[in-house]
Design an enzyme around this catalytic site. Structure first.
Site, short mmCIF file in Angstrom:
data_model
loop_
_atom_site.label_atom_id
_atom_site.label_comp_id
_atom_site.label_asym_id
_atom_site.label_seq_id
_atom_site.Cartn_x
_atom_site.Cartn_y
_atom_site.Cartn_z
N LYS A 5 -8.62 55.01 16.79
CA LYS A 5 -9.14 54.75 18.14
C LYS A 5 -10.52 54.12 17.99
O LYS A 5 -11.35 54.61 17.22
CB LYS A 5 -9.20 56.07 18.92
CG LYS A 5 -9.40 55.88 20.41
CD LYS A 5 -8.97 57.10 21.21
CE LYS A 5 -9.32 56.95 22.67
NZ LYS A 5 -8.75 57.99 23.51
N GLU A 36 -0.73 69.72 32.80
CA GLU A 36 -1.27 70.35 34.01
C GLU A 36 -0.36 71.46 34.53
O GLU A 36 -0.83 72.47 35.05
CB GLU A 36 -1.49 69.29 35.10
CG GLU A 36 -2.66 68.34 34.83
CD GLU A 36 -2.33 67.22 33.86
OE1 GLU A 36 -1.15 67.09 33.46
OE2 GLU A 36 -3.25 66.46 33.50
N ARG A 76 0.52 66.89 39.49
CA ARG A 76 1.55 67.28 38.52
C ARG A 76 1.95 68.75 38.66
O ARG A 76 3.06 69.13 38.33
CB ARG A 76 1.01 67.09 37.09
CG ARG A 76 1.06 65.69 36.56
CD ARG A 76 2.44 65.40 36.03
NE ARG A 76 2.66 63.98 35.92
CZ ARG A 76 2.52 63.28 34.80
NH1 ARG A 76 2.14 63.88 33.70
NH2 ARG A 76 2.77 62.00 34.80
C1 LIG Z 1 -1.23 63.55 33.81
C2 LIG Z 1 -2.51 63.03 33.22
N1 LIG Z 1 -3.47 63.89 32.83
C3 LIG Z 1 -4.62 63.43 32.31
C4 LIG Z 1 -4.83 62.09 32.16
C5 LIG Z 1 -6.16 61.60 31.65
N2 LIG Z 1 -6.02 60.87 30.40
C6 LIG Z 1 -5.94 59.54 30.37
S1 LIG Z 1 -5.77 58.90 28.85
C7 LIG Z 1 -5.81 60.44 28.18
C8 LIG Z 1 -5.69 60.60 26.70
C9 LIG Z 1 -4.52 59.87 26.20
O1 LIG Z 1 -4.44 60.00 24.82
P1 LIG Z 1 -3.37 59.13 24.06
O2 LIG Z 1 -2.11 59.07 24.83
O3 LIG Z 1 -3.29 59.63 22.69
O4 LIG Z 1 -3.98 57.66 24.09
P2 LIG Z 1 -5.24 57.08 23.28
O5 LIG Z 1 -6.32 56.93 24.30
O6 LIG Z 1 -5.57 58.01 22.20
O7 LIG Z 1 -4.80 55.78 22.78
C10 LIG Z 1 -5.96 61.42 29.17
C11 LIG Z 1 -6.07 62.87 28.91
C12 LIG Z 1 -3.82 61.23 32.60
N3 LIG Z 1 -3.95 59.90 32.57
N4 LIG Z 1 -2.67 61.71 33.12
#
Ligand SMILES: Cc1ncc(C[n+]2csc(CCOP(=O)(O)OP(=O)(O)O)c2C)c(N)n1
Ligand SMILES: CC(=O)[C@@H](O)[C@H](O)COP(=O)(O)O
Ligand SMILES: [Mg+2]
Length: 618
Positions: free
Chosen positions: A279, A363, A391
């Site tokens: 990342k 959630e 959610r």
């Molecule tokens: C239901 C939900 N909860 C929380 C989020 C907030 N959120 C957005 S991106 C993320 C992390 C995603 O991690 P990953 O899928 O590994 O993607 P990366 O950014 O590491 O590429 C979170 C917690 C969301 N978008 N949707």
């Protein structure tokens, strides 16, 4: 090179060296642009090569690429003809930060919330098969998003379906913060032990050498093979679920990526490709602090610094106040679904690591987990963005409210969040919580009141929710006592003939409209509701009887919001007055800065005053 790319076809004739140069150019472009506009930098830097390889091997939009969450779709947008729109990324009227079907035929499925891509991809793949069509369907999901329950539900269904479908896991060991959970540990084991991969190939080669002698012997050998595989083969979890596991692959090596994608394209059934990425790749500050550059504000490219923040946000006030309360009350525990920093809970986590729970992007689980802790006498605070609480709707009803458990929902990012747009605006929570029995809903007009609400919540015996907005909480003194009682509103101003009932952040919008109103001879009562449930029936009825015009103001949709609640109350009490609701209409609110959106939806102080004057004077 970027100048020459207007469709994904434009990269198909590039040599490997050219594709590698292109990846460098895209990284510079992303850093340059996002340093000015802000946006999801780190996640996009991590998928540059993967996105190039996907568009090189597959033919979008015939082949369907679905981005989970969608915050990492900028490179895809650059390669699909939207490079020139990045100056207005996430701005009002500008390019969205997420896939949008009305933006491009290459945006197959709209996302914003996590863990939906495998379900969507399977649905598209199944309907493709019903239509007797042939194309590839690919879900790209991060390891963070893979912690969400929906992703497991979809893997469970897809694995046994035998449907042609490709799931690509973009594995960087990060959610917004460090990724959590046992699956995450398992994946990291696959990632870090190179012997696993070699062992898998060696084992399969050896096992395949065993000749099939007779049906029953063959069966026994297959069983032995399975047990051996079970012990040693990487990705066995996914293989057992019915996927063919390919990987782990270096996600920054375009050559390997192209190779594995070409193989997967020819294979039958559900395929799971495990891609390892970093990342923030290619920008040292983002590599070192991927969490800070996840949803980045504009920054200085040379120093990697953001503009200094010299104020507390509502999330900070929440985190600090709860930490304070928890020093005196050892029953207080705090829960987040992968948002420790965004919700301000990192303060709590630092001081009380044993009473802090990051459950992953889950959630639904978080809400029921909180209910479980409450059953055992604890006082759980589940801090969650309004939009993500959607959610856990059933869990709030079924697990928290029916049992009347003292769980506190600390609803951050309530109302408009701005730049993230439709999928993230927190404009539904008043409506969807208000109808649930046993629920109390509060919304502070400022930080001092917020602190009182958090204190009150710590003493409540049943479920309650406090909703508060994104951003600056203004000046506050955590020690100042605000006169405050459960279910009581605050009458800010006495008036005549007109009453304004406002909730939360909108109280100040109404206060700022007063001057203009008074200059036009409109002298309203102004009431800070504080509670959307229970309503302060006594105050509302008393004032409503005295006036001819009633206005309600909220930063929630009008359907089912606090305006509806007051309308119901008046109707039940046979009070019929001229009534007008200010709030969001029955539509999804697009992205843009909050001020522009408030103006557009006529919820700024000037628009409020003008509309009231128009209705009262004319
Ligand atoms: C239901 C939900 N909860 C929380 C989020 C907030 N959120 C957005 S991106 C993320 C992390 C995603 O991690 P990953 O899928 O590994 O993607 P990366 O950014 O590491 O590429 C979170 C917690 C969301 N978008 N949707
Ligand atoms: C994609 C996503 O859901 C998060 O990254 C979100 O954009 C974070 O929002 P804040 O910047 O308000 O924390
Ligand atoms: Mg990740």
């Amino acid at each position: 090179m970027l100048e020459r790319i207007n469709t994904p076809n434009d990269i198909k004739k590039f040599s490997l060296a050219e594709l590698e140069d292109l990846s460098k150019e895209i990284r510079s472009f992303l850093i340059e642009q996002i340093s000015k506009t802000g946006g999801h930098l780190a996640s996009n830097l991590g998928v540059v090569e993967l996105t190039i390889a996907l568009h090189y091997v597959f033919d979008s939009p015939t082949d369907k690429i679905i981005w989970d969450v969608g915050h990492q779709s900028y490179v895809h947008k650059i390669l699909t003809g939207r490079r020139n729109l990045f100056d207005r990324l996430r701005k009002f009227g500008g390019l969205s930060g997420f896939p949008k079907r009305n933006e491009s035929v290459h945006d197959i499925f709209e996302t914003g919330h996590s863990s939906t891509s495998i379900s969507a991809a399977l649905g598209i793949a199944k309907s493709r098969d019903l239509n007797n069509e042939k194309y590839s369907v690919i879900s790209v999901i991060g390891d963070g998003a893979l912690t969400g329950g929906m992703a497991f539900e979809a893997l469970n269904d897809a694995g046994r379906s035998k449907t042609n479908l490709i799931v690509i896991l973009n594995h960087n060991e990060m959610s917004i913060s460090k990724n959590v959970g046992s699956l995450s540990l398992y994946l990291s084991k696959l990632r870090t032990d190179p012997n696993y991969f070699k062992l898998k190939r060696d084992l399969e080669n050896i096992l395949n050498l065993v000749p099939p002698i007779g049906k029953s012997i063959h069966k026994s050998i297959e069983k032995i093979k399975d047990s051996i595989k079970q012990l040693f083969v990487p990705g066995m979890f996914f293989e057992e679920m019915g996927f063919t596991y390919l990987g782990p692959i270096d996600g920054h090596d375009i050559d390997s990526l192209i190779d594995v994608l070409k193989r997967a394209k020819k294979m039958e059934g559900p395929i799971f490709i495990h891609v390892i990425t970093k990342k923030g790749k290619g920008y040292v500050f983002a590599e070192e602090n991927p969490d800070k550059f996840h949803s980045a504000a504009p920054f200085n490219i040379i120093t990697g610094e953001f503009k200094k923040k010299n104020y507390d946000t509502y999330s900070d006030v929440f985190g600090k106040t709860l930490t304070d309360l928890a020093t005196k009350n050892d029953k207080i525990v705090a829960i987040t679904a992968a948002m420790p920093d965004g919700t301000g809970l990192s303060y709590f986590a630092k001081k009380f690591p044993n009473r802090f729970y990051d459950v992953g992007i889950a959630e639904q689980h978080a809400a029921t987990f909180a209910a479980g802790m409450a059953i055992n006498g604890y006082k759980p605070y589940f801090a969650v963005y309004s939009t993500f609480l959607q959610r856990a709707f059933d869990q709030v009803i079924h697990d928290i409210c029916i049992q009347n458990l003292p769980v506190v929902l600390a609803i951050d990012r309530a109302g408009l969040v701005g730049e993230d747009g439709e999928t993230h605006q927190g404009v539904f929570d008043v409506s969807f919580l208000r109808m649930i029995p046993n629920m109390t809903i509060m919304a502070p007009k400022d930080a001092n009141e917020f602190v009182e609400m958090i204190k009150l919540s710590s003493m409540m015996q049943g479920p309650c929710a406090i909703r508060y907005p994104k951003g600056n909480a203004g000046d506050y003194d955590a020690k100042r006592k605000v006169s405050f009682k459960l279910g009581k509103a605050e009458v800010i101003q006495e008036g005549s003939n007109v009453a304004i009932f406002a909730l939360g952040r909108m109280v100040n919008v109404a206060i700022n409209a007063i001057d203009k109103l008074q200059k036009n001879s409109v002298n309203p009562y102004l009431v800070n509701l504080r509670f959307a449930k229970p309503l302060d029936v006594e105050t509302i009825l008393e004032i409503s009887k005295k006036v001819d015009y009633i206005f309600t103001v909220e930063d929630n949709v009008m359907v089912g919001g606090v305006g509806s609640a007051i309308l119901e109350l008046l109707s039940d009490n046979k009070i019929y007055k001229k009534f007008y609701r200010f709030g969001f209409p029955d539509k999804f609110i697009e992205h843009g800065d909050v001020d522009s959106l408030f103006k557009k939806y006529r919820l700024d102080s000037d628009s409020l005053a003008e509309k009231i004057i128009e209705l009262v004077i004319s």
